[in-house]
Design a protein around this motif. Structure first.
Motif, PDB file in Angstrom:
ATOM      1  N   GLU A   4       8.629  -5.536  35.585  1.00  0.00           N
ATOM      2  CA  GLU A   4       9.074  -6.716  34.836  1.00  0.00           C
ATOM      3  C   GLU A   4       9.287  -7.924  35.750  1.00  0.00           C
ATOM      4  OE1 GLU A   4      10.660  -3.871  35.122  1.00  0.00           O
ATOM      5  OE2 GLU A   4      12.659  -4.245  35.970  1.00  0.00           O
ATOM      6  N   PRO A  23       2.954   2.415  23.452  1.00  0.00           N
ATOM      7  CA  PRO A  23       3.921   1.705  22.604  1.00  0.00           C
ATOM      8  C   PRO A  23       3.249   0.817  21.544  1.00  0.00           C
ATOM      9  CG  PRO A  23       3.763   0.655  24.765  1.00  0.00           C
ATOM     10  CD  PRO A  23       2.944   1.902  24.845  1.00  0.00           C
ATOM     11  N   ASP A  72       4.171  -3.709  27.064  1.00  0.00           N
ATOM     12  CA  ASP A  72       5.437  -3.287  26.466  1.00  0.00           C
ATOM     13  C   ASP A  72       6.571  -4.222  26.924  1.00  0.00           C
ATOM     14  OD1 ASP A  72       6.871  -1.618  24.759  1.00  0.00           O
ATOM     15  OD2 ASP A  72       7.343  -0.163  26.333  1.00  0.00           O
ATOM     16  N   ILE A  73       6.458  -4.719  28.147  1.00  0.00           N
ATOM     17  CA  ILE A  73       7.452  -5.669  28.665  1.00  0.00           C
ATOM     18  C   ILE A  73       7.294  -7.021  27.978  1.00  0.00           C
ATOM     19  CG2 ILE A  73       8.228  -6.930  30.710  1.00  0.00           C
ATOM     20  CD1 ILE A  73       7.124  -4.528  32.391  1.00  0.00           C
ATOM     21  N   ARG A 129      10.730  -4.649  26.694  1.00  0.00           N
ATOM     22  CA  ARG A 129      11.326  -3.403  27.170  1.00  0.00           C
ATOM     23  C   ARG A 129      11.226  -3.287  28.680  1.00  0.00           C
ATOM     24  NH1 ARG A 129       9.044   0.139  23.837  1.00  0.00           N
ATOM     25  NH2 ARG A 129      10.874   0.097  22.503  1.00  0.00           N
ATOM     26  N   VAL A 130      12.331  -3.014  29.326  1.00  0.00           N
ATOM     27  CA  VAL A 130      12.314  -2.737  30.759  1.00  0.00           C
ATOM     28  C   VAL A 130      11.927  -1.275  30.931  1.00  0.00           C
ATOM     29  CG1 VAL A 130      13.686  -2.567  32.861  1.00  0.00           C
ATOM     30  CG2 VAL A 130      14.023  -4.490  31.297  1.00  0.00           C
ATOM     31  N   PRO A 131      10.809  -1.028  31.598  1.00  0.00           N
ATOM     32  CA  PRO A 131      10.293   0.349  31.620  1.00  0.00           C
ATOM     33  C   PRO A 131      11.156   1.309  32.444  1.00  0.00           C
ATOM     34  CG  PRO A 131       8.921  -1.103  32.951  1.00  0.00           C
ATOM     35  CD  PRO A 131       9.919  -1.975  32.280  1.00  0.00           C
ATOM     36  N   LEU A 189      -0.173  -1.189  21.520  1.00  0.00           N
ATOM     37  CA  LEU A 189      -0.366  -1.923  22.778  1.00  0.00           C
ATOM     38  C   LEU A 189      -1.273  -1.139  23.710  1.00  0.00           C
ATOM     39  CD1 LEU A 189       3.302  -3.117  23.345  1.00  0.00           C
ATOM     40  CD2 LEU A 189       1.414  -4.345  22.249  1.00  0.00           C
ATOM     41  N   ASN A 200       7.424  -6.350  23.747  1.00  0.00           N
ATOM     42  CA  ASN A 200       8.650  -5.767  23.198  1.00  0.00           C
ATOM     43  C   ASN A 200       9.891  -6.046  24.042  1.00  0.00           C
ATOM     44  OD1 ASN A 200       7.420  -4.598  20.929  1.00  0.00           O
ATOM     45  ND2 ASN A 200       6.762  -2.815  22.130  1.00  0.00           N
ATOM     46  N   LEU A 209       6.769 -10.907  35.962  1.00  0.00           N
ATOM     47  CA  LEU A 209       6.741 -12.018  35.005  1.00  0.00           C
ATOM     48  C   LEU A 209       7.387 -13.267  35.596  1.00  0.00           C
ATOM     49  CD1 LEU A 209       7.580 -10.016  31.793  1.00  0.00           C
ATOM     50  CD2 LEU A 209       5.396 -10.978  32.473  1.00  0.00           C
TER      51      LEU A 209
END
Lengths: 402, 400
Positions: free
Chosen positions: A325, A51, B207-208, B213-215, A63, B211, A328
């Motif tokens: 995610e 990405p 990317d998270i 973005r949730v992969p 990235l 951006n 985080l």
């Protein structure tokens, strides 16, 4: 040498690799080595892989490139051009390690093979990372990460019986090879302390990936057993994924059995698991399918968070099956400062990068520089490291060699 | 063949299960003398003379030492004085309880290197929690995003994070050693296996964070340069086994043209909907169905050979028998070395995935039973007489 310079301060690495080898050189850079990413004047191919920042493709916004090239400097150099090759050899004269991932024989074809480099700088370590290594019947075969996970046994054992095998998240064949590559380079460098000469490292990505599979060869050689796919049942038979009301959790039957079963019993869901024979860990493994079927029935009306809070209070090693995610928000990772802010002045922004997996108390890991823009350090390397005059440098730019 | 790279380096190894033993295996293969400190009753993980336990502990020595006994601790400290690196993979509190933490060890060996490979690291609210590979893989996204085609989580069938933790630990130890040779100083490395495995999905994490973005599960979409076809395709059964697949990756127009030619230039391949990489990615379900018609008529090995002959990336989705017996490349490079038991019989284990021109790592000795090397460690390394050793056994400090 200053304390916060990193464990490998003073080490000079030339990274000629493609993204098959980028992480190996990055691991050394993270630990304090000065790593020069030598890129063709059009830029490393990884710069074209997404990405991208804000989904805007650009060579300085990948990235994919950023992750693999943190802490490196960038030199653009056409090593196929005779003058470019000479400049590379000048750099190699003062380097400790060259990392390359060309097809076997390609370095020699360019006049940069082990024999040449070794003659030029006998102390140099050359790390060659190739899909199948530098020898053997597959030497010239082609592979990407997926093909390597297939041929190493990493792929076959993931997923459900009778269905298509499930591929790893991330490029784990490349990553395994990169770690073994960095380890191999360190072994050669430590041997150099004794022998005063460098070595050529022949790393097979297929073998490195096979060495990153836990159980397949052991079961084959130990029990003459070909490990199958078992859905989410871990091969040890102590873990399986269960569905809760709002997601998934990972069961674990290696914690304290008494407290787990008391809990399940208190909710009237233990069925036959209250029988003392389940206290035996071997019995639990042997009858794992039934065990987990009963536990699945127990957790299905729970919300993941609620289940996990109660499990943690009892020190049961359960886990939520969550997307990356969620990391985080993870308080453990936050407390250790795993995510680090890296400033990108060219974009006027800061970004959070995943950081070090290890804290060195004497020589801290840290981000010394953000990933380099294409050719960002060409001028300073030609001037400071190679001692070229401004006129020479201008000529190299004009001829497209740098 | 020259000498092994790490000859002369001594490692005191308190690790167990998998992640730690993988780290010390790498050091032992390359010539370090690795002394395992073990409990008399080892965890019931299996036979040391074959299979996984042999693979994990080959080239190492074992001392069965009672760390619960004050004299056991003294002996451990004597060994620290003679070692370069101490490695453990306990949660943070265990080494501290024994007073074998870095600060204490520095007092007896100021330049010692300690690498602690705990699940969550030595600091933070979960530093004392027990972790396992599958738990760490669940927390870091692997299990959730490695899905079956119907979207159900599958994840790894094994503990990849133990392997990743292992090679991260080995690299840390070597970097600290390199640094010590230059500065004279040892240090403490606090490795978190959670972080080691989290770091290996870097581009996805960026990317998270960058951006937002949730992969999505990647399935067989290429995670590197775009490719189509890209995936695994069912092949003809082999000796009644119909679980046979071929991985194929076609990344460029050149590879596509050679691929089409190899599969006999079928009519479908020249349809406009497959003309460009972009179109092939968009119409991949139909593309994959067409390709499966070709692969399902062939043995995976034959299809691989045909495609590789045309320089198209392809590989058998190899099972245990494929990698350990059939794969000609691993065989040619000697990746499955044999190692001898005391009675002379042989067993095989995995090899060392890199060769060094000045002397490659190797498998030299079979894994020891718990306490198998008591005499060597106490006698040769610590200079204890047979009488003294017998005393220690009688006092329950050392288990025979």
């Amino acid at each position: 040498m200053s304390e916060d310079a990193g464990a490998l301060a003073g080490l000079r690495v030339l990274d000629l690799s493609t993204y098959r080898g980028h992480l190996a050189a990055r691991l050394l850079a993270d630990l304090g080595a000065d790593v020069i990413k030598v890129e063709p004047p059009a830029g490393d191919i990884a710069r074209r892989i997404g990405p991208f920042v804000d989904d805007r493709p650009h060579r300085d916004r990948s990235l994919f490139f950023w992750f693999y090239n943190l802490n490196k400097r960038s030199l653009t150099l056409d090593i196929e051009n005779p003058r470019g090759r000479e400049l590379f050899l000048d750099l190699a004269r003062a380097a400790d390690v060259v990392v390359e991932s060309f097809a076997p024989g390609e370095m020699a074809r360019m006049g940069l093979g082990w024999d040449e480099l070794h003659r030029l700088n006998p102390a140099l370590v050359m790390l060659s990372i190739a899909p199948f290594g530098q020898t053997g019947p597959y030497r010239d075969f082609e592979a990407d990460d997926t093909v390597l996970t297939a041929l190493s046994g990493m792929l076959y054992v993931n997923g459900y019986p009778g269905r298509q095998p499930v591929r790893p998240l991330g490029l784990q064949a490349y990553h395994s090879a990169a770690y073994y590559g960095a380890i191999a380079a360190m072994c050669a460098l430590l041997a150099r302390d004794r022998d005063a000469v460098g070595q050529w490292v022949d790393l097979s990505m297929q073998e490195a990936t096979a060495a990153a599979v836990e159980h397949v060869a052991g079961s084959y050689f130990g029990q003459n057993f070909v490990e199958p796919r078992r859905g989410t049942l871990h091969w040890s038979r102590f873990f399986r994924v269960a569905r809760c009301r709002d997601g998934y959790v990972m069961h674990c039957t290696l914690g304290d059995w008494t407290s787990l079963i008391e809990w399940v019993k208190s909710e009237g869901k233990a069925q036959d698991l209250a029988d003392p024979r389940w206290e035996d860990i071997g019995y639990r493994a042997e009858h794992a399918e039934h065990l987990f079927d009963v536990l699945d029935e127990w957790v299905k009306d729970y919300e993941c968070k609620e289940l996990l809070e109660r499990a943690q209070a009892l020190r049961q090693p359960y886990a939520i099956v969550q997307g990356p995610e969620a990391m985080l928000e993870d308080e453990q990772l936050a407390a250790r400062g795993f995510f680090v802010e890296v400033e990108h002045p060219e974009l006027g922004r800061k970004f959070r990068y995943p950081g070090a997996p290890y804290l060195f108390n004497g020589t801290p890991w840290r981000v010394r520089r953000r990933p380099p823009l294409l050719g960002e350090h060409t001028g300073e390397i030609l001037r400071d490291d190679l001692g070229l005059e401004p006129a020479e440098i201008a000529a190299l730019y004009a001829q497209g060699i740098v | 063949m020259g000498s092994l790279a790490l000859e002369g380096v001594r490692v005191l190894d308190f690790t167990w299960v998998v992640a730690g033993p993988v780290a010390t295996r790498i050091l032992a293969d390359n010539g370090a003398e690795v002394v395992k400190i073990e409990r008399k009753v080892p965890p019931p993980l299996g036979d040391r003379k074959r299979g996984l336990q042999c693979d994990l502990h080959r080239n190492k020595l074992s001392l069965a030492l009672n760390m619960g006994h004050p004299r056991g601790l003294e002996i451990a400290l004597d060994l620290v004085r003679k070692s370069d690196i101490v490695i453990d993979n306990f949660s943070a509190r265990v080494m501290r309880q024994w007073r074998m933490d870095y600060e204490s060890l520095c007092r007896v060996k100021p330049d010692i290197i300690c690498v602690s490979m705990s699940g969550f690291g030595h600091t933070g609210p979960r530093s004392n929690f027990v972790s396992y590979g599958p738990t760490l893989q669940a927390l870091t996204g692997y299990t959730r995003l490695m899905t079956d085609i119907d979207g159900e989580p599958a994840g790894y069938g094994y503990s990849y994070s133990d392997m990743a933790g292992g090679f991260t630990g080995a690299l840390a130890a070597l970097a600290a050693l390199w640094n010590r040779r230059r500065t004279g100083r040892g240090q403490f490395v606090d490795l978190s296996q959670l972080e080691a495995v989290a770091a290996l999905i870097g581009p996805c994490l960026l990317d998270i964070t960058v951006n937002g973005r949730v992969p999505e599960p990647p399935l067989y979409n290429s995670q590197e340069a775009p490719a189509a076809p890209h995936g695994v395709y069912r092949c003809r059964a082999l000796d009644g086994d119909d679980d046979r697949w071929l991985a194929i990756a076609v990344r460029s127009e050149g590879e596509w043209n050679r691929f089409v030619e190899t599969i006999g230039s079928p009519a479908w391949a020249s349809e406009p909907k497959f003309r460009t990489l972009y179109l092939r990615m968009r119409n991949r379900t139909e593309l994959d169905a067409n390709i499966t018609r070709w692969t399902s008529q062939r043995r995976a090995e034959d299809a691989m050979a045909a495609l590789q002959k045309a320089r198209v990336p392809a590989g058998v989705v190899s099972n245990g028998a494929d990698i350990c017996e059939r794969d000609p490349q691993l065989k040619a490079r000697g990746f499955w070395p044999a190692v001898a038991r005391a009675d002379g019989s042989l067993t095989r284990v995995s090899g060392v995935p890199f060769k060094l021109s000045g002397g490659s790592g190797s498998v030299r000795t079979i894994a020891p039973e718990v306490g198998e090397n008591n005499d060597y460690v106490l006698g040769e390394l610590l200079g204890m007489s047979p009488v003294k050793r017998a005393e220690l056994v009688a006092a329950g400090v050392v288990w025979p």
